[in-house]
Scaffold this motif. Structure first.
Motif, PDB file in Angstrom:
ATOM      1  N   PHE A 143      37.702  43.989  34.223  1.00 40.96           N
ATOM      2  CA  PHE A 143      37.482  45.423  34.032  1.00 40.96           C
ATOM      3  C   PHE A 143      36.073  45.688  33.514  1.00 40.96           C
ATOM      4  O   PHE A 143      35.392  46.605  34.006  1.00 40.96           O
ATOM      5  CB  PHE A 143      38.518  45.962  33.054  1.00 40.96           C
ATOM      6  CG  PHE A 143      38.304  47.400  32.677  1.00 40.96           C
ATOM      7  CD1 PHE A 143      38.719  48.428  33.509  1.00 40.96           C
ATOM      8  CD2 PHE A 143      37.683  47.735  31.477  1.00 40.96           C
ATOM      9  CE1 PHE A 143      38.526  49.759  33.158  1.00 40.96           C
ATOM     10  CE2 PHE A 143      37.479  49.063  31.117  1.00 40.96           C
ATOM     11  CZ  PHE A 143      37.904  50.073  31.972  1.00 40.96           C
ATOM     12  N   HIS A 144      35.635  44.915  32.549  1.00 39.31           N
ATOM     13  CA  HIS A 144      34.344  45.119  31.893  1.00 39.31           C
ATOM     14  C   HIS A 144      33.198  45.062  32.907  1.00 39.31           C
ATOM     15  O   HIS A 144      32.314  45.924  32.902  1.00 39.31           O
ATOM     16  CB  HIS A 144      34.163  44.050  30.824  1.00 39.31           C
ATOM     17  CG  HIS A 144      32.893  44.153  30.047  1.00 39.31           C
ATOM     18  ND1 HIS A 144      32.612  45.191  29.187  1.00 39.31           N
ATOM     19  CD2 HIS A 144      31.799  43.318  30.004  1.00 39.31           C
ATOM     20  CE1 HIS A 144      31.431  45.005  28.639  1.00 39.31           C
ATOM     21  NE2 HIS A 144      30.907  43.886  29.120  1.00 39.31           N
ATOM     22  N   HIS A 145      33.226  44.087  33.775  1.00 41.19           N
ATOM     23  CA  HIS A 145      32.151  43.969  34.772  1.00 41.19           C
ATOM     24  C   HIS A 145      32.274  45.039  35.853  1.00 41.19           C
ATOM     25  O   HIS A 145      31.251  45.604  36.293  1.00 41.19           O
ATOM     26  CB  HIS A 145      32.165  42.569  35.395  1.00 41.19           C
ATOM     27  CG  HIS A 145      31.818  41.490  34.419  1.00 41.19           C
ATOM     28  ND1 HIS A 145      30.562  41.369  33.844  1.00 41.19           N
ATOM     29  CD2 HIS A 145      32.556  40.478  33.892  1.00 41.19           C
ATOM     30  CE1 HIS A 145      30.539  40.345  33.024  1.00 41.19           C
ATOM     31  NE2 HIS A 145      31.733  39.780  33.024  1.00 41.19           N
ATOM     32  N   GLY A 146      33.495  45.326  36.261  1.00 37.75           N
ATOM     33  CA  GLY A 146      33.690  46.318  37.315  1.00 37.75           C
ATOM     34  C   GLY A 146      33.305  47.722  36.897  1.00 37.75           C
ATOM     35  O   GLY A 146      32.625  48.441  37.640  1.00 37.75           O
ATOM     36  N   ILE A 147      33.697  48.130  35.697  1.00 35.92           N
ATOM     37  CA  ILE A 147      33.408  49.507  35.286  1.00 35.92           C
ATOM     38  C   ILE A 147      31.929  49.680  34.962  1.00 35.92           C
ATOM     39  O   ILE A 147      31.370  50.765  35.134  1.00 35.92           O
ATOM     40  CB  ILE A 147      34.297  49.921  34.088  1.00 35.92           C
ATOM     41  CG1 ILE A 147      34.270  51.455  33.945  1.00 35.92           C
ATOM     42  CG2 ILE A 147      33.863  49.237  32.802  1.00 35.92           C
ATOM     43  CD1 ILE A 147      35.300  52.004  32.987  1.00 35.92           C
ATOM     44  N   ASN A 172      41.101  37.729  30.286  1.00 32.65           N
ATOM     45  CA  ASN A 172      40.699  37.691  31.697  1.00 32.65           C
ATOM     46  C   ASN A 172      40.718  39.093  32.320  1.00 32.65           C
ATOM     47  O   ASN A 172      39.806  39.469  33.064  1.00 32.65           O
ATOM     48  CB  ASN A 172      41.630  36.768  32.486  1.00 32.65           C
ATOM     49  CG  ASN A 172      41.465  35.316  32.115  1.00 32.65           C
ATOM     50  OD1 ASN A 172      40.452  34.910  31.537  1.00 32.65           O
ATOM     51  ND2 ASN A 172      42.467  34.496  32.416  1.00 32.65           N
ATOM     52  N   VAL A 173      41.772  39.851  32.023  1.00 35.31           N
ATOM     53  CA  VAL A 173      41.884  41.211  32.570  1.00 35.31           C
ATOM     54  C   VAL A 173      40.737  42.085  32.062  1.00 35.31           C
ATOM     55  O   VAL A 173      40.120  42.837  32.826  1.00 35.31           O
ATOM     56  CB  VAL A 173      43.252  41.829  32.193  1.00 35.31           C
ATOM     57  CG1 VAL A 173      43.302  43.302  32.589  1.00 35.31           C
ATOM     58  CG2 VAL A 173      44.386  41.066  32.870  1.00 35.31           C
ATOM     59  N   VAL A 174      40.448  41.978  30.768  1.00 34.96           N
ATOM     60  CA  VAL A 174      39.353  42.765  30.194  1.00 34.96           C
ATOM     61  C   VAL A 174      38.019  42.358  30.808  1.00 34.96           C
ATOM     62  O   VAL A 174      37.177  43.223  31.105  1.00 34.96           O
ATOM     63  CB  VAL A 174      39.317  42.608  28.659  1.00 34.96           C
ATOM     64  CG1 VAL A 174      38.017  43.188  28.086  1.00 34.96           C
ATOM     65  CG2 VAL A 174      40.521  43.292  28.031  1.00 34.96           C
ATOM     66  N   ASP A 175      37.799  41.075  31.024  1.00 29.03           N
ATOM     67  CA  ASP A 175      36.538  40.617  31.621  1.00 29.03           C
ATOM     68  C   ASP A 175      36.324  41.231  33.001  1.00 29.03           C
ATOM     69  O   ASP A 175      35.218  41.698  33.328  1.00 29.03           O
ATOM     70  CB  ASP A 175      36.520  39.085  31.727  1.00 29.03           C
ATOM     71  CG  ASP A 175      36.248  38.410  30.396  1.00 29.03           C
ATOM     72  OD1 ASP A 175      35.704  39.073  29.488  1.00 29.03           O
ATOM     73  OD2 ASP A 175      36.587  37.213  30.260  1.00 29.03           O
ATOM     74  N   TRP A 189      43.224  53.862  32.916  1.00 29.43           N
ATOM     75  CA  TRP A 189      44.657  53.674  33.140  1.00 29.43           C
ATOM     76  C   TRP A 189      44.928  52.381  33.894  1.00 29.43           C
ATOM     77  O   TRP A 189      45.946  51.698  33.652  1.00 29.43           O
ATOM     78  CB  TRP A 189      45.237  54.862  33.910  1.00 29.43           C
ATOM     79  CG  TRP A 189      45.762  55.961  33.057  1.00 29.43           C
ATOM     80  CD1 TRP A 189      45.294  57.240  32.980  1.00 29.43           C
ATOM     81  CD2 TRP A 189      46.861  55.894  32.148  1.00 29.43           C
ATOM     82  NE1 TRP A 189      46.037  57.971  32.079  1.00 29.43           N
ATOM     83  CE2 TRP A 189      47.001  57.168  31.551  1.00 29.43           C
ATOM     84  CE3 TRP A 189      47.737  54.870  31.772  1.00 29.43           C
ATOM     85  CZ2 TRP A 189      47.990  57.449  30.602  1.00 29.43           C
ATOM     86  CZ3 TRP A 189      48.713  55.145  30.827  1.00 29.43           C
ATOM     87  CH2 TRP A 189      48.835  56.422  30.257  1.00 29.43           C
ATOM     88  N   ALA A 190      44.064  52.034  34.835  1.00 28.66           N
ATOM     89  CA  ALA A 190      44.252  50.794  35.598  1.00 28.66           C
ATOM     90  C   ALA A 190      44.195  49.582  34.668  1.00 28.66           C
ATOM     91  O   ALA A 190      45.003  48.650  34.787  1.00 28.66           O
ATOM     92  CB  ALA A 190      43.190  50.683  36.690  1.00 28.66           C
ATOM     93  N   LEU A 191      43.254  49.580  33.741  1.00 31.46           N
ATOM     94  CA  LEU A 191      43.171  48.510  32.752  1.00 31.46           C
ATOM     95  C   LEU A 191      44.440  48.476  31.901  1.00 31.46           C
ATOM     96  O   LEU A 191      45.078  47.423  31.749  1.00 31.46           O
ATOM     97  CB  LEU A 191      41.956  48.718  31.854  1.00 31.46           C
ATOM     98  CG  LEU A 191      41.927  47.884  30.560  1.00 31.46           C
ATOM     99  CD1 LEU A 191      41.732  46.406  30.882  1.00 31.46           C
ATOM    100  CD2 LEU A 191      40.823  48.387  29.626  1.00 31.46           C
ATOM    101  N   LEU A 201      31.270  45.631  23.481  1.00 28.11           N
ATOM    102  CA  LEU A 201      32.386  46.451  23.923  1.00 28.11           C
ATOM    103  C   LEU A 201      33.526  45.618  24.492  1.00 28.11           C
ATOM    104  O   LEU A 201      34.701  45.918  24.253  1.00 28.11           O
ATOM    105  CB  LEU A 201      31.907  47.474  24.959  1.00 28.11           C
ATOM    106  CG  LEU A 201      32.923  48.507  25.458  1.00 28.11           C
ATOM    107  CD1 LEU A 201      33.707  49.131  24.309  1.00 28.11           C
ATOM    108  CD2 LEU A 201      32.214  49.583  26.269  1.00 28.11           C
ATOM    109  N   ASP A 202      33.222  44.556  25.239  1.00 31.48           N
ATOM    110  CA  ASP A 202      34.308  43.731  25.768  1.00 31.48           C
ATOM    111  C   ASP A 202      35.054  43.029  24.635  1.00 31.48           C
ATOM    112  O   ASP A 202      36.282  42.875  24.686  1.00 31.48           O
ATOM    113  CB  ASP A 202      33.799  42.728  26.801  1.00 31.48           C
ATOM    114  CG  ASP A 202      32.709  41.817  26.266  1.00 31.48           C
ATOM    115  OD1 ASP A 202      32.036  42.182  25.275  1.00 31.48           O
ATOM    116  OD2 ASP A 202      32.525  40.719  26.833  1.00 31.48           O
TER     117      ASP A 202
END
Length: 238
Positions: A215-219, A210-213, A180-182, A105-106
């Motif tokens: 987000f990916h771990h946080g969500i 980097n931004v996706v990484d 939306w934050a992403l 998914l990432d």
């Protein structure tokens, strides 16, 4: 110079050349319509949507009746600008990419945002979008509806599925705000370049990664909590 010969005065030579006003080249109706539309898009991107149709025609260098021949109202012109700038750049492959569960998914998100930003990070796209938001024009409402339905809801559904939750249920408002934050964080890279005229990042693809990484771990942590709470809720209801 031979005695007795006379060279014509430079001004005299110029008067001998017939002067013809520049004529507008005749175009087929479809080409003329597209020409007017593209000029209107440039106008909207620089000055917004304040101008009347009379002023729009003047700035485009055409008559108001000619403008009305192709676009009966200002709303029609704005609607066509939306189709040209936003809908025609929409890639249906984005939907398939985000739903392809054969890939991590990432990885899907990074591939999507790399393609998406190449499509929208242009001066006309960014400026028309923000002008529309400031003036309450319909373009923002139309596009946000499209974006939420086709992209942001899909992102949340895919993460719910990854967490073992119902991936087909409509996302709740709180969940949608995470998407939306992403999206907004990545969108700001284009705002910085095309609205604030600041230099773009040297490696946009790396920044997006980097931004996706993050987000990916946080969500995943967010949905893991929901997944852990699920059995407790079921037990309480039984």
């Amino acid at each position: 110079m031979i005695e007795g010969s006379h060279q014509p005065h430079p001004d005299f030579r110029r008067t001998m050349v017939p002067k013809h006003p520049t004529k507008r080249r005749r175009l087929p109706p479809t080409e003329r319509r597209e020409e007017i539309l593209q000029k209107a898009i440039n106008l909207f991107s620089e000055h917004g949507f304040e101008s009347s149709t009379r002023e729009i025609a003047r700035q485009l260098g055409i008559t108001q009746p000619l403008l009305y021949r192709y676009f009966p109202s200002k709303e029609d012109l704005i609607r066509e600008a939306y189709r040209s700038v936003y809908l025609e750049r929409w890639d249906v492959e984005w939907d398939r990419l985000l739903c392809d569960r054969t890939k991590p998914l990432d990885w899907r998100l990074k591939a999507f945002y790399d393609s998406y930003t190449h499509a929208i990070f242009t001066r006309d796209w960014m400026r028309i979008y923000l002008f529309s938001g400031l003036k309450g024009a319909d373009i923002n409402r139309w596009y946000i509806g499209l974006l939420e339905e086709r992209i942001l809801q899909r992102i949340i559904k895919e993460y719910r599925h990854l967490a073992g939750l119902d991936g087909e249920r409509q996302p709740e408002a709180e969940e949608l705000e995470l998407a939306w934050a992403l999206h907004s964080g990545i969108f700001y890279l284009g705002v910085r370049e095309h609205i604030f005229s600041l230099p773009p990042p040297k490696d946009r693809q790396k920044i997006i990664g980097n931004v996706v990484d993050v987000f990916h771990h946080g969500i995943q942590a967010y949905f893991s909590k929901l997944s852990a709470m699920k059995p407790a809720k079921l037990a309480a209801q039984s």
